[in-house]
Scaffold this motif. Structure first.
Motif, PDB file in Angstrom:
ATOM      1  N   ILE A  40      74.511  37.533 -15.013  1.00  0.00           N
ATOM      2  CA  ILE A  40      75.010  38.487 -16.005  1.00  0.00           C
ATOM      3  C   ILE A  40      74.463  39.848 -15.591  1.00  0.00           C
ATOM      4  CG2 ILE A  40      75.049  39.167 -18.431  1.00  0.00           C
ATOM      5  CD1 ILE A  40      74.476  36.230 -19.149  1.00  0.00           C
ATOM      6  N   LEU A  41      75.364  40.807 -15.456  1.00  0.00           N
ATOM      7  CA  LEU A  41      74.963  42.136 -15.000  1.00  0.00           C
ATOM      8  C   LEU A  41      75.453  43.205 -15.966  1.00  0.00           C
ATOM      9  CD1 LEU A  41      76.197  41.548 -11.372  1.00  0.00           C
ATOM     10  CD2 LEU A  41      73.829  42.158 -11.870  1.00  0.00           C
ATOM     11  N   ALA A  42      74.643  44.226 -16.146  1.00  0.00           N
ATOM     12  CA  ALA A  42      75.119  45.425 -16.824  1.00  0.00           C
ATOM     13  C   ALA A  42      75.639  46.337 -15.716  1.00  0.00           C
ATOM     14  CB  ALA A  42      73.974  46.096 -17.568  1.00  0.00           C
ATOM     15  N   VAL A  43      76.948  46.589 -15.706  1.00  0.00           N
ATOM     16  CA  VAL A  43      77.537  47.453 -14.679  1.00  0.00           C
ATOM     17  C   VAL A  43      77.612  48.859 -15.272  1.00  0.00           C
ATOM     18  CG1 VAL A  43      79.540  47.839 -13.186  1.00  0.00           C
ATOM     19  CG2 VAL A  43      78.849  45.515 -13.760  1.00  0.00           C
ATOM     20  N   GLU A  44      76.742  49.726 -14.796  1.00  0.00           N
ATOM     21  CA  GLU A  44      76.617  51.055 -15.419  1.00  0.00           C
ATOM     22  C   GLU A  44      77.367  52.131 -14.651  1.00  0.00           C
ATOM     23  OE1 GLU A  44      72.371  50.959 -15.524  1.00  0.00           O
ATOM     24  OE2 GLU A  44      72.344  49.962 -17.480  1.00  0.00           O
ATOM     25  N   GLY A  45      77.760  51.835 -13.426  1.00  0.00           N
ATOM     26  CA  GLY A  45      78.489  52.791 -12.599  1.00  0.00           C
ATOM     27  C   GLY A  45      78.557  52.225 -11.197  1.00  0.00           C
ATOM     28  N   VAL A  46      79.243  52.923 -10.298  1.00  0.00           N
ATOM     29  CA  VAL A  46      79.310  52.456  -8.903  1.00  0.00           C
ATOM     30  C   VAL A  46      77.898  52.520  -8.321  1.00  0.00           C
ATOM     31  CG1 VAL A  46      80.311  52.889  -6.627  1.00  0.00           C
ATOM     32  CG2 VAL A  46      81.670  53.284  -8.695  1.00  0.00           C
ATOM     33  N   GLY A  47      77.399  51.396  -7.837  1.00  0.00           N
ATOM     34  CA  GLY A  47      76.045  51.363  -7.272  1.00  0.00           C
ATOM     35  C   GLY A  47      74.954  51.242  -8.316  1.00  0.00           C
ATOM     36  N   ARG A  48      75.334  51.121  -9.572  1.00  0.00           N
ATOM     37  CA  ARG A  48      74.310  51.035 -10.639  1.00  0.00           C
ATOM     38  C   ARG A  48      74.492  49.743 -11.429  1.00  0.00           C
ATOM     39  NH1 ARG A  48      75.491  55.861 -13.932  1.00  0.00           N
ATOM     40  NH2 ARG A  48      73.894  54.992 -15.282  1.00  0.00           N
ATOM     41  N   TYR A  49      73.725  48.722 -11.022  1.00  0.00           N
ATOM     42  CA  TYR A  49      73.851  47.395 -11.607  1.00  0.00           C
ATOM     43  C   TYR A  49      72.477  46.921 -12.071  1.00  0.00           C
ATOM     44  CZ  TYR A  49      77.789  48.109  -8.534  1.00  0.00           C
ATOM     45  OH  TYR A  49      78.855  48.679  -7.905  1.00  0.00           O
ATOM     46  N   ARG A  50      72.419  46.410 -13.296  1.00  0.00           N
ATOM     47  CA  ARG A  50      71.169  45.874 -13.822  1.00  0.00           C
ATOM     48  C   ARG A  50      71.373  44.395 -14.048  1.00  0.00           C
ATOM     49  NH1 ARG A  50      69.021  47.024 -18.985  1.00  0.00           N
ATOM     50  NH2 ARG A  50      70.962  48.111 -19.470  1.00  0.00           N
ATOM     51  N   ARG A  51      70.591  43.574 -13.349  1.00  0.00           N
ATOM     52  CA  ARG A  51      70.746  42.128 -13.529  1.00  0.00           C
ATOM     53  C   ARG A  51      70.024  41.680 -14.791  1.00  0.00           C
ATOM     54  NH1 ARG A  51      67.563  38.243  -9.849  1.00  0.00           N
ATOM     55  NH2 ARG A  51      66.286  38.202 -11.720  1.00  0.00           N
ATOM     56  N   LEU A  52      70.765  41.064 -15.685  1.00  0.00           N
ATOM     57  CA  LEU A  52      70.175  40.603 -16.948  1.00  0.00           C
ATOM     58  C   LEU A  52      69.854  39.117 -16.893  1.00  0.00           C
ATOM     59  CD1 LEU A  52      72.598  42.506 -19.375  1.00  0.00           C
ATOM     60  CD2 LEU A  52      70.357  43.243 -18.554  1.00  0.00           C
ATOM     61  N   ALA A  53      70.565  38.362 -16.065  1.00  0.00           N
ATOM     62  CA  ALA A  53      70.319  36.925 -15.940  1.00  0.00           C
ATOM     63  C   ALA A  53      70.840  36.433 -14.598  1.00  0.00           C
ATOM     64  CB  ALA A  53      71.032  36.168 -17.058  1.00  0.00           C
ATOM     65  N   THR A  54      70.195  35.375 -14.101  1.00  0.00           N
ATOM     66  CA  THR A  54      70.708  34.717 -12.895  1.00  0.00           C
ATOM     67  C   THR A  54      70.368  33.235 -12.998  1.00  0.00           C
ATOM     68  OG1 THR A  54      70.810  34.806 -10.479  1.00  0.00           O
ATOM     69  CG2 THR A  54      68.636  35.048 -11.456  1.00  0.00           C
ATOM     70  N   THR A  55      70.811  32.442 -12.029  1.00  0.00           N
ATOM     71  CA  THR A  55      70.501  31.015 -12.117  1.00  0.00           C
ATOM     72  C   THR A  55      69.182  30.721 -11.408  1.00  0.00           C
ATOM     73  OG1 THR A  55      71.225  28.771 -11.645  1.00  0.00           O
ATOM     74  CG2 THR A  55      71.930  30.462 -10.098  1.00  0.00           C
ATOM     75  N   ILE A  56      68.435  29.789 -11.982  1.00  0.00           N
ATOM     76  CA  ILE A  56      67.173  29.414 -11.328  1.00  0.00           C
ATOM     77  C   ILE A  56      67.386  28.232 -10.385  1.00  0.00           C
ATOM     78  CG2 ILE A  56      65.681  30.342 -13.136  1.00  0.00           C
ATOM     79  CD1 ILE A  56      65.283  27.445 -14.117  1.00  0.00           C
ATOM     80  N   ASP A  57      68.595  27.674 -10.371  1.00  0.00           N
ATOM     81  CA  ASP A  57      68.855  26.595  -9.395  1.00  0.00           C
ATOM     82  C   ASP A  57      70.287  26.689  -8.861  1.00  0.00           C
ATOM     83  OD1 ASP A  57      70.178  25.280 -11.694  1.00  0.00           O
ATOM     84  OD2 ASP A  57      68.159  24.656 -12.276  1.00  0.00           O
ATOM     85  N   ASP A  58      71.240  25.968  -9.470  1.00  0.00           N
ATOM     86  CA  ASP A  58      72.609  25.963  -8.954  1.00  0.00           C
ATOM     87  C   ASP A  58      73.453  27.073  -9.585  1.00  0.00           C
ATOM     88  OD1 ASP A  58      71.834  23.701  -7.650  1.00  0.00           O
ATOM     89  OD2 ASP A  58      72.974  22.302  -8.899  1.00  0.00           O
ATOM     90  N   ALA A  59      74.462  27.517  -8.861  1.00  0.00           N
ATOM     91  CA  ALA A  59      75.477  28.397  -9.449  1.00  0.00           C
ATOM     92  C   ALA A  59      76.456  27.519 -10.228  1.00  0.00           C
ATOM     93  CB  ALA A  59      76.203  29.153  -8.355  1.00  0.00           C
ATOM     94  N   LEU A  60      77.196  28.124 -11.147  1.00  0.00           N
ATOM     95  CA  LEU A  60      78.098  27.304 -11.965  1.00  0.00           C
ATOM     96  C   LEU A  60      79.228  26.691 -11.127  1.00  0.00           C
ATOM     97  CD1 LEU A  60      78.908  26.079 -14.579  1.00  0.00           C
ATOM     98  CD2 LEU A  60      80.000  28.213 -15.249  1.00  0.00           C
ATOM     99  N   GLY A  61      79.789  27.454 -10.191  1.00  0.00           N
ATOM    100  CA  GLY A  61      80.847  26.911  -9.333  1.00  0.00           C
ATOM    101  C   GLY A  61      80.334  25.721  -8.526  1.00  0.00           C
TER     102      GLY A  61
END
Ligand code: KG4
Ligand code: ZN
Length: 365
Positions: free
Chosen positions: A156-177
């Motif tokens: 989950i990312l906050a996309v604030e502009g081109v080149g400006r991304y804040r990661r709010l969450a990621t997976t600690i093991d597998d990706a959903l796909g």
């Protein structure tokens, strides 16, 4: 788009960018103009090559990219009636991804950039996914909350502009796909698994099999799908459930996790005017419907790119190049340096360099 010095009676100039994608198992080439026109594109899937192995084999992928890429570039250019000289930049995925494949695409782009004396744009594949909704939807403005769900990533990312991304969450093991693909593998549904699981789930009961919702309710803002996959394996081995019920219940458990983690992201970093989903799993209709309901409940606009833009493609890479040129004040005829020709392919390349490292998809514990 266009420069700030542009006057209303002069035509707006838009850059023309060639995009190359080769980070996983799709070889893709596209020509995109900054006014959101996709002039031509081609995509070659390697599904048949990898299917016998139930997953992408890096060496096979790299060889297939090397074999296909050059003729595909020639075909796309000739279909659009465009010569190298007409291009304003050459963009290629430079990571993250399977390094052999990334190198094939990036080195090809470097060679073209050098031969044509055009700027090279080394694009982060995740940035391609993150900005792709703006290629399809001109009204989508920054900031937005992005759920990126693919075979290699779940963020989950906050996309604030081109080149400006804040990661709010990621997976600690597998990706959903990956969890979809592994579920399909356990149930012998073939590869890639996502569409097969979605199809069979239509015939099943999402409440039939009790499956865990890893990290649901946790204040740790991440995802985890390894436990869910193990529970699917146990359910399958028990022979107490139909494959359709397992698929439907797995899909429901996954959706519950997505919604719970999005709610936490909103609590801690929201509000956002829009929710956007991208990546291959965004093709899943149950996932889309749940996100749409969630967005409506939180007064957010919901948007998802068309399916062809959700899975790996080169239009999103060319578009990320267009976005970058616009953000950096590109003007027709003006010199633009781009990235150096010794830019290295990166197997890992976080969009948000400030984000704390977690184990995550693709990283061995
Ligand atoms: O974005 P993508 O094309 O490639 C990566 O960068 O990973 O995503 C591919 C992933 C695969 O894991 C595939 O199983 C999943 O997206 N996928 C789906 C569906 N279509 C593709 N997952 C669930 N439901 C689908 N309909
Ligand atoms: Zn992808």
């Amino acid at each position: 788009m266009g420069s700030s010095t542009h006057t209303s009676d002069a035509p707006v100039a838009h850059p023309l960018v060639l995009g190359i994608e080769s980070s996983c198992d799709e070889t893709a080439v596209a020509l995109v103009r900054g006014d959101r026109t996709v002039l031509a594109q081609a995509i070659a899937s390697q599904e048949a090559e990898h299917a016998p192995y139930g997953g992408v084999v890096p060496e096979i992928a790299a060889r297939a990219h090397a074999e296909r890429l050059a003729p595909m570039i020639a075909k796309v250019m000739s279909e659009a009636g465009v010569s190298l000289d007409d291009l304003d930049a050459i963009a290629a995925t430079a990571g993250p991804g399977l390094i052999g494949g990334v190198m094939v695409g990036l080195v090809s782009a470097k060679a073209l950039a050098m031969a044509a004396d055009k700027p090279l744009l080394a694009v982060n594949h995740l940035e391609g996914h993150a900005l792709s909704p703006r290629l399809a939807d001109a009204a989508l403005t920054f900031p937005y909350l992005l759920l990126l769900v693919s075979g290699g990533h779940c963020q989950i990312l906050a996309v604030e502009g081109v080149g400006r991304y804040r990661r709010l969450a990621t997976t600690i093991d597998d990706a959903l796909g990956e969890a979809f693909d592994k579920t399909a593998k356990i149930l012998h549904l073939g590869f890639p698994g996502g569409p097969a699981v979605e199809r069979l789930a239509l015939e099943g009961d999402p409440k039939a099999v009790p499956l865990p919702r890893p990290l649901k309710g946790s204040k740790e803002p991440h995802f985890s799908f390894a436990g869910l996959k193990s529970a699917v394996l146990r359910a399958s081995e028990s022979c107490a459930h139909t494959d359709a019920d397992i698929c439907a219940s797995f899909q429901q458990a996954a959706v519950d996790c997505l919604i719970d983690r999005l709610a936490l992201a909103l609590d801690t970093a929201g509000p956002f005017p829009a929710l956007v989903v991208a990546g291959g799993v965004a093709a899943n209709k149950t996932v889309r419907a749940a996100l749409e309901t969630f967005a409506a409940k939180h007064a957010m606009r919901f948007t998802a790119p068309p399916l062809a833009l959700c899975t790996d493609n080169a239009a999103m890479i060319a578009w990320a190049g267009c976005e970058r040129l616009a953000a950096e004040g590109w003007r027709a005829g003006a010199d633009f340096a781009g990235d150096p020709l010794d830019f290295m392919a990166r197997p890992r390349w976080p969009l948000d360099p400030a984000a704390e490292a977690v184990r995550g998809a693709g990283v061995k514990a």
